[in-house]
Scaffold this motif. Sequence first.
Motif, mmCIF file in Angstrom:
data_model
loop_
_atom_site.group_PDB
_atom_site.id
_atom_site.type_symbol
_atom_site.label_atom_id
_atom_site.label_comp_id
_atom_site.label_asym_id
_atom_site.label_seq_id
_atom_site.Cartn_x
_atom_site.Cartn_y
_atom_site.Cartn_z
ATOM 1 N N SER A 163 9.599 6.394 9.566
ATOM 2 C CA SER A 163 10.060 6.648 8.153
ATOM 3 C C SER A 163 9.738 5.459 7.194
ATOM 4 O O SER A 163 9.779 4.355 7.718
ATOM 5 C CB SER A 163 11.546 6.630 7.984
ATOM 6 O OG SER A 163 12.190 6.198 6.946
ATOM 7 N N PRO A 164 9.140 5.676 6.167
ATOM 8 C CA PRO A 164 8.797 4.639 5.074
ATOM 9 C C PRO A 164 10.042 3.913 4.519
ATOM 10 O O PRO A 164 9.892 2.680 4.253
ATOM 11 C CB PRO A 164 8.302 5.402 3.967
ATOM 12 C CG PRO A 164 8.936 6.805 3.992
ATOM 13 C CD PRO A 164 9.021 7.031 5.245
ATOM 14 N N PHE A 165 11.289 4.570 5.008
ATOM 15 C CA PHE A 165 12.486 3.463 4.935
ATOM 16 C C PHE A 165 12.888 2.630 5.991
ATOM 17 O O PHE A 165 14.133 1.970 5.855
ATOM 18 C CB PHE A 165 13.518 4.544 4.394
ATOM 19 C CG PHE A 165 13.512 5.006 2.932
ATOM 20 C CD1 PHE A 165 13.840 4.213 1.699
ATOM 21 C CD2 PHE A 165 12.878 6.465 2.797
ATOM 22 C CE1 PHE A 165 13.577 4.902 0.483
ATOM 23 C CE2 PHE A 165 12.815 6.924 1.543
ATOM 24 C CZ PHE A 165 12.945 6.122 0.604
ATOM 25 N N LEU A 187 9.471 -1.180 0.747
ATOM 26 C CA LEU A 187 8.728 -0.109 0.982
ATOM 27 C C LEU A 187 7.182 -0.525 1.065
ATOM 28 O O LEU A 187 6.824 -1.310 0.523
ATOM 29 C CB LEU A 187 8.923 1.003 -0.085
ATOM 30 C CG LEU A 187 10.104 1.711 -0.270
ATOM 31 C CD1 LEU A 187 10.171 2.461 -1.398
ATOM 32 C CD2 LEU A 187 10.553 2.281 1.101
ATOM 33 N N PRO A 188 6.419 0.271 1.874
ATOM 34 C CA PRO A 188 4.936 -0.185 2.013
ATOM 35 C C PRO A 188 4.508 -0.246 0.746
ATOM 36 O O PRO A 188 4.438 0.756 -0.124
ATOM 37 C CB PRO A 188 4.438 0.999 2.865
ATOM 38 C CG PRO A 188 5.843 1.552 3.606
ATOM 39 C CD PRO A 188 6.983 1.288 2.655
ATOM 40 N N LYS A 189 3.774 -1.199 0.609
ATOM 41 C CA LYS A 189 3.062 -1.740 -0.752
ATOM 42 C C LYS A 189 2.222 -0.255 -1.490
ATOM 43 O O LYS A 189 2.461 0.022 -2.635
ATOM 44 C CB LYS A 189 1.594 -2.482 -0.524
ATOM 45 C CG LYS A 189 2.043 -4.104 -1.210
ATOM 46 C CD LYS A 189 0.735 -4.592 -0.803
ATOM 47 C CE LYS A 189 1.009 -6.218 -1.163
ATOM 48 N NZ LYS A 189 2.029 -6.754 -2.324
ATOM 49 N N GLN A 190 1.387 0.610 -0.809
ATOM 50 C CA GLN A 190 0.788 1.669 -1.188
ATOM 51 C C GLN A 190 1.436 2.710 -1.396
ATOM 52 O O GLN A 190 1.113 3.887 -2.137
ATOM 53 C CB GLN A 190 -0.602 1.846 -0.381
ATOM 54 C CG GLN A 190 -1.415 0.602 -0.324
ATOM 55 C CD GLN A 190 -1.707 0.092 -2.002
ATOM 56 O OE1 GLN A 190 -1.928 0.781 -2.700
ATOM 57 N NE2 GLN A 190 -1.984 -1.279 -1.658
ATOM 58 N N LEU A 191 2.743 2.982 -1.104
ATOM 59 C CA LEU A 191 3.620 3.940 -1.020
ATOM 60 C C LEU A 191 3.973 4.595 -2.129
ATOM 61 O O LEU A 191 4.492 4.066 -3.100
ATOM 62 C CB LEU A 191 4.619 3.832 -0.028
ATOM 63 C CG LEU A 191 5.776 5.012 0.016
ATOM 64 C CD1 LEU A 191 5.160 6.005 1.165
ATOM 65 C CD2 LEU A 191 7.040 4.758 0.488
#
Length: 394
Positions: free
Chosen positions: A339-341, A239-243
């Motif tokens: 989508s973050p996924f 997942l994106p680091k800051q999410l």
Amino acid sequence: HSNREMWFKHFFPPNVCPIDAKANTFYGIMFDAGSTGTRIHIYTFVQKSPENLPELEGEIFESVKPGLSAYADQPEKGAESVKRLLDMAIEAVPPHLWKKTPVVLKATAGLRLLSEEKAQALLLEVREVFEESPFLVPEDSVSIMDGSYEGQLSGQNQHTVGTLDLGGASTQITFLPRFEETLKETPGDFLTSFEMFNSTYKLYTHSYLGFGLKAARLATLGALNVEAVDGQMFRSSCLPKQLEAEWHFGGVKYQYGGNKEGETGFKPCYLEVLKVVKGKLHQPDEIRGSSFYAFSYYYDRAVDTNLIDYEQGGVLEVKDFERKAKEVCDNMERYNSASPFLCMDLTYITALLKEGFGFRDNTLLQLTKKVNNIETSWTLGATFHLLQSLGITH
Ligand SMILES: O=c1ccn([C@@H]2O[C@H](COP(=O)(O)OP(=O)(O)O)[C@@H](O)[C@H]2O)c(=O)[nH]1
Ligand SMILES: [Ca+2]
């Protein structure tokens, strides 16, 4: 009909022929209650003569989101979503055929993940909607399906022997084994026999519950089958680091996020996902090099990343999913409009195909939404079977 009654058939085009238009047209209504949505398929079959199998003439298809399992605590609301779809069938089926048109709902993986009590409450409400409709309501018209029925087989070209379906909660593989060896080394409950043209065929078909795309997200996050989810934060290198965000699935709220300090990207993500699939699936040798049809989320994710066109579908190699997974995972910040996924999904698809089923990098996948202009779905086979078992067709 005897030949004497049918002599005039040849003077009419098929759709105007009085016999074809009335006595030989049948409808069947099949609901697919999946984990992410509910769909209605209204099929029309025409039986040209008693000795021939009925032919599929057309289909009306509509879908709503979310799926029934999202109404775990409001079963009447769930049933209402079914009723709205059923109203379409009232429009589509001629009134004189209502009583002869069966309506059936089969729930797939999503409902199998709810408690027995909540699942039954939903099914009961749906059954009431059916009873209040003018259609034929067979016994067992509303049920949770045994996963193996979701498998489906297509034989469009000679080298394409099977199908892959990736749902939200479960995933299916189906093919017709060519080698005796495969039958020998396959667990008995992966094989079903069927009769056709006086021969018995053995079909390899299996549904893996918990290996659908959304269930796999939870498994990767370590949140599948975890007792207390409240307040717990599930993190992943996929997942994106800051999410940091929330996600509702199967009536439960999950908090998830990226590896703030730790690693992110394809490599660590692949290792995480590998834990979910490695050694968990049966790998029949003979499929390694065969090509397969692939549906559902295989299709959707390939469309999302421009690997194929939404209308046309297309042919991909397994390694195309891997290439795209690397591209997305190693540039996560750039892709975060989607989508973050996306990285996790593509990495899971890659691992599922390679390490789960044991496909080669160059195994061909035919991504299709429709075959002969009909939505590909297990529902067609199930409706066909239903009409035959009720004696509506021969
Ligand atoms: O008629 C259908 C049924 C499902 N899907 C796709 O199947 C996936 C979701 O599967 P489903 O909700 O059926 O989950 P299951 O209950 O099978 O795990 C999504 O990609 C849907 O877009 C589809 O494209 N057409
Ligand atoms: Ca499905």
